[in-house]
Design a protein around this motif. Structure first.
Motif, PDB file in Angstrom:
ATOM      1  N   GLN A 176       0.768  -1.221   0.127  1.00  0.00           N
ATOM      2  CA  GLN A 176      -0.296  -0.415   0.043  1.00  0.00           C
ATOM      3  C   GLN A 176       1.153   1.075  -0.089  1.00  0.00           C
ATOM      4  N   ILE A 206      -2.590  14.174  -3.437  1.00  0.00           N
ATOM      5  CA  ILE A 206      -2.689  12.688  -3.295  1.00  0.00           C
ATOM      6  C   ILE A 206      -3.005  12.735  -3.928  1.00  0.00           C
ATOM      7  N   ARG A 207      -4.105  13.360  -4.684  1.00  0.00           N
ATOM      8  CA  ARG A 207      -4.558  12.688  -5.564  1.00  0.00           C
ATOM      9  C   ARG A 207      -3.725  11.670  -6.084  1.00  0.00           C
ATOM     10  N   VAL A 210      -3.125   8.252  -5.155  1.00  0.00           N
ATOM     11  CA  VAL A 210      -4.443   7.869  -5.347  1.00  0.00           C
ATOM     12  C   VAL A 210      -4.790   6.738  -6.460  1.00  0.00           C
ATOM     13  N   GLU A 211      -4.442   7.799  -7.795  1.00  0.00           N
ATOM     14  CA  GLU A 211      -4.850   7.383  -8.655  1.00  0.00           C
ATOM     15  C   GLU A 211      -3.139   5.931  -9.550  1.00  0.00           C
ATOM     16  N   ASP A 214      -4.745   3.028  -7.222  1.00  0.00           N
ATOM     17  CA  ASP A 214      -5.899   2.350  -8.005  1.00  0.00           C
ATOM     18  C   ASP A 214      -5.391   1.270  -8.879  1.00  0.00           C
ATOM     19  N   PRO A 219      -4.397  -0.484  -1.888  1.00  0.00           N
ATOM     20  CA  PRO A 219      -4.588   0.610  -1.053  1.00  0.00           C
ATOM     21  C   PRO A 219      -3.575   1.967  -1.061  1.00  0.00           C
ATOM     22  N   THR A 220      -4.193   2.917  -0.420  1.00  0.00           N
ATOM     23  CA  THR A 220      -3.169   4.186   0.071  1.00  0.00           C
ATOM     24  C   THR A 220      -3.748   4.375   1.639  1.00  0.00           C
ATOM     25  N   CYS A 233      -7.922  13.817   2.164  1.00  0.00           N
ATOM     26  CA  CYS A 233      -7.363  13.059   1.428  1.00  0.00           C
ATOM     27  C   CYS A 233      -9.164  12.702   1.244  1.00  0.00           C
ATOM     28  N   GLY A 237      -9.807  10.664  -2.553  1.00  0.00           N
ATOM     29  CA  GLY A 237     -10.248   8.983  -2.516  1.00  0.00           C
ATOM     30  C   GLY A 237      -9.204   8.738  -1.945  1.00  0.00           C
ATOM     31  N   VAL A 238      -8.227   9.103  -0.569  1.00  0.00           N
ATOM     32  CA  VAL A 238      -7.574   7.950   0.297  1.00  0.00           C
ATOM     33  C   VAL A 238      -7.829   6.615   0.748  1.00  0.00           C
ATOM     34  N   HIS A 239      -7.677   5.375   1.017  1.00  0.00           N
ATOM     35  CA  HIS A 239      -8.825   4.612   1.789  1.00  0.00           C
ATOM     36  C   HIS A 239      -8.879   4.310   2.710  1.00  0.00           C
TER      37      HIS A 239
END
Lengths: 407, 415
Positions: A176, A206-207, A210-211, A214, A219-220, A233, A237-239
């Motif tokens: 992760q 951050i995005r 995350v991209e 994904d 996960p992040t 976050c 889309g942070v998990h």
């Protein structure tokens, strides 16, 4: 194929609707549980593990652990840490965690991706300890980590730079990607002190991470200690959110709506407030920790009431700061039931690691990670401290020496 | 230890009229009360400082000072303004320490250092705060964040040059970690249009809005401030749009720009003292006649713009940008009165307004109970005669009375 039956225990499956400690035997084939057996049901060619008088629960999962940060004397300046010193402490910490019933840890960050290396050594059978799910180096903003602590991070500025580092981390084999999206609850350190938990990485940075995660199907998780950071976050889309010390209504609503879990890490705050001075930290650190702890607990209680999922993690920097303390604090300080605390350390933590179906429950098909306790933790969460034995992947890896009784 | 100061006049920095017959009581470095003189504590444990004919004011705050540019040599002869950094770093630093002392003895107890090489203003802040050297409280900017090619040839060491918002953001983050209090953008060329082989229109816009915005965002996240050197109207509007906390210089102002300052409640810090000193003493200081001529022309335009901004209600700060002791904060206050401010308003600019801009108004900027006892005594009635600020009698830093002068300037030909 090796067959083992765990006989005579009362088994708790925290994934069940209304779990209780039920008399049940467990059939283990190689590293997995393959069947629930009626007590005493015969199995040909099977070894027996005597669990009579014990309560059996799944091996615990510490969702926030730093293998290379435990028990290192805070008086040793970071630049004088050698890899040998750090490795010595990491192996000791992993042993201590395993002995206390933690069979899996999510490493929330290690410098130079050393946790990825340890994971490889575990898979090769060279090193024992809780199964490591590795984050490697943190992705932080330029100047994000306090002076002296930079080595645990890779610093980035701008979405392209962040994306590049995420790609490199994924190639290095992390399970992760960990983002450092706000300052510490103390506001920083050295010459850079801001408000507690001020947002550091920007939403577009951050995005980008995350991209990439994904795309790679991993996960992040994000260190985020203030409401602004948490909301950034979530929008990006942070998990999973780590610490989540200060939350406002909007942040809580977003967490609930997007069903993003939090890992509150109460144990480290408790440890600093309780033993900080003893361990060589200044009094102000202990005082700040106590104040932040109250804020964090209030946020946690409101998040829980809103239906936010909560996983148990320690963020331990010392070996008193065990996951069973986290569970105890969830019950005694934050008002969880013992079952809710046990689920935080098993079912929910497994979800956070994307290992549901593998760990966190005692069911056919799951890895045979289990813990034999002297008494029922659903009666009193403190019973997590009374560990008789630990199995990881079907192997006994800790067994208490009983005092011999002379006739 | 209790000290009671009884001046003839008290000007408290808020803009309120001068009071007479008052006593200011100082204990443990703080002002504990301001009371009619007859109610002041007395007795053997009380030190009493009577100041007949003098005005007591808050210590002055210079919002735009460069410790590393005061009384340093220039390269390139009279045609050039390029500053020379001494090849010995110790000499550079000792000169900065001298500059700090000179400003302190002129009654300036807080400066915002508006930019220095290698974030050295941070070092000065700490050295002064820790007592290694005497000087005003320093609020530090770092190296100027300038566009690639933004600084004139020879002066680049005062800047870090960037291109693009991400590079700007990265530099901002590094400076915040290094301890910078106010990120400083170089959002326009100098008033002369540049130098060396790159000379454009006066104060032509440099850095993009996006580049400046990235820096402002980083400053504000960490609860720090950001200002921009901006000269032409476009450069000023760019800086406001990017979100700066105030605009340095702001020499050219049209109606649209003034309205934008008002709409966003953005203060300006005009720094007229430097141009005034170049106009009147430039040749004495070794500049060519064209520099004095340019300074005179700029003064006319900038003074008119400033008068207009003042009448429109723009918040006006006081700063010098001095490279010589004549361009003092007292002179800046004098020049502020020449655009229409009353002496009390000019004093407020140099005390409370500056403290508010720096978000230090809970500690400094007025003579009120609870504030740090940074105080000055000047000869005469400052509320009616702004030049009284040039007649410093005493300077108190957190209640400590300094032994003046700290630096004897006669050797350099300054009074």
């Amino acid at each position: 194929m090796r067959k083992v039956v765990v006989r005579g225990g009362r088994v708790i499956d925290p994934a069940a609707d209304a779990p209780t400690a039920r008399p049940r035997d467990l059939l283990i084939e190689d590293d997995r549980i393959t069947a629930w057996l009626e007590p005493g049901e015969a199995v040909a060619d099977a070894e027996t593990i005597d669990a009579a008088g014990s309560v059996v629960v799944p091996g615990l999962i510490d969702a926030h652990f730093h293998p290379f940060l435990v028990d290192i004397d805070p008086k040793i300046p970071r630049e004088r840490h050698t890899l040998a010193l750090e490795l010595h402490h990491a192996l000791g910490a992993l042993d201590a965690w395993l002995g206390s019933g933690v069979t899996t840890v999510r490493s929330a960050g290690a410098h130079a991706n050393h946790d990825v290396e340890l994971r490889a050594l575990q898979r090769a059978g060279v090193v024992r300890g809780p199964r490591i799910v590795a984050s490697g180096s943190l992705v932080a903003m330029t100047s994000g980590l306090r002076a002296g602590n930079e080595a645990i991070s890779v610093e980035v500025t701008g979405p392209d730079d962040a994306r590049r580092v995420a790609r490199l981390q994924i190639k290095a084999g992390v399970d992760q990607v960990k983002l450092y999206t706000s300052s510490s609850v103390g506001g920083g350190g050295g010459r850079m002190m801001g408000p507690p938990g001020w947002p550091q990485l920007d939403e577009d940075e951050i995005r980008a991470v995350v991209e990439e995660a994904d795309h790679a199907g991993i996960p992040t998780l994000a260190h985020a200690t203030s409401e602004i950071a948490v909301k950034q976050c979530l929008r990006a889309g942070v998990h999973c959110i780590e610490h989540a010390t200060r939350l406002d209504d909007e942040a809580i609503a977003l967490l609930a709506e997007r069903d993003v879990p939090i890992v509150p890490t109460l144990a480290i705050g408790w440890s600093l407030a309780t033993f900080g001075v003893l361990r060589g930290f200044g009094e102000h650190i202990a005082r700040t920790a106590a104040a932040k702890q109250a804020i964090g607990i209030a946020s946690l209680q409101r998040a829980k009431a809103a239906g936010v999922r909560i996983a148990a993690g320690t963020d331990a920097d010392n070996s008193r700061c065990l996951l069973r303390e986290e569970c105890r604090l969830l019950v005694e300080d934050a008002g969880f039931t013992p079952l809710e605390a046990l689920r935080a350390a098993t079912v929910t933590a497994a979800q956070v690691l994307r290992r549901e179906g593998e760990i966190g429950a005692l069911r056919p098909g799951y890895l045979a990670d289990l813990l034999l306790l002297d008494a029922d933790p659903l009666d009193d969460i403190r019973h997590l401290a009374h560990v008789r034995g630990v199995l990881q992947g079907g192997q006994v890896c800790a067994w208490r020496k009983e005092a011999s009784v002379s006739a | 230890m209790t000290t009671v100061i009884t001046p003839e006049y008290l000007v408290d920095g808020t803009g309120a009229p001068a009071e007479t017959g008052m006593a200011v009581v100082v204990e443990d470095g703080r002002i504990t009360s301001v009371v009619p003189a007859e109610h002041a504590p007395s007795g053997p444990a009380v030190e009493r400082i009577d100041a007949p004919g003098q005005t007591l004011l808050p210590g002055l705050i210079d919002l735009h000072f460069h410790q590393f540019l005061l009384l340093v040599e220039r390269l390139g002869g009279p045609q050039e303004q390029t500053f020379r950094r001494d090849p010995l770093i110790a000499t550079t630093i000792l000169k900065a320490a001298r500059a700090a002392k000179i400003w302190l003895q002129q009654g300036v107890t807080t400066i915002r250092d508006a930019g220095a090489p290698d974030n050295m203003a941070v070092a000065m802040r700490e050295a002064i705060a820790d007592g290694f050297t005497v000087g005003p409280r320093v609020v530090a900017s770092g190296a100027l964040i300038a566009q690639t090619g933004g600084m004139r040839a020879g002066n680049e060491d005062h800047a870090v040059e960037i291109t693009g918002a991400d590079e700007a953001r990265r530099e901002a983050r590094l400076q915040l970690k290094a301890g910078v209090d106010v990120l400083k953008l170089y959002g326009a060329s100098s008033i002369g249009g540049g130098g060396g082989r790159l000379v454009g229109p006066p104060g032509w816009p440099q850095l993009s809005v996006e580049e400046m915005r990235a820096v402002c965002e980083e400053a504000h996240k960490a609860d720090r401030l950001c200002s921009a050197h901006a000269v032409s109207t476009v450069s000023i509007r760019n800086a406001i749009e990017a979100g700066v906390d105030w605009v340095d210089h702001a020499d050219f102002l049209d109606d649209e720009t003034i309205q934008m300052l008002l709409d966003t409640d953005t203060p300006i810090c005009p720094t007229q003292a430097i141009a005034w000193s170049l106009e009147h003493f430039g040749e004495d200081m070794g500049f060519g006649p064209h520099i004095a001529k340019m300074a005179a022309e700029v003064s006319v335009v900038a003074t008119e713009a400033l008068a207009k901004a003042y009448r429109a209600g723009v918040r006006i700060a006081a700063g010098t940008d001095a490279d010589n002791p004549r361009a003092s904060l007292a002179q800046e206050c004098r020049l502020l009165t020449e655009v229409g401010m009353s002496p009390l308003e000019a004093i407020r600019a140099a005390t409370l307004t500056n403290a508010e801009i720096l978000r230090l108004d809970d500690r400094i900027g007025t003579v009120q109970a609870g504030k740090v006892a940074d105080l000055i005594l000047v000869a005469g009635d400052a509320a009616t005669d702004i030049d009284a600020l040039k007649r410093i009698q005493d300077v108190f830093q957190a209640g400590e009375r300094l032994t003046l002068p700290l630096v004897d300037l006669s050797a350099w030909g300054y009074a």
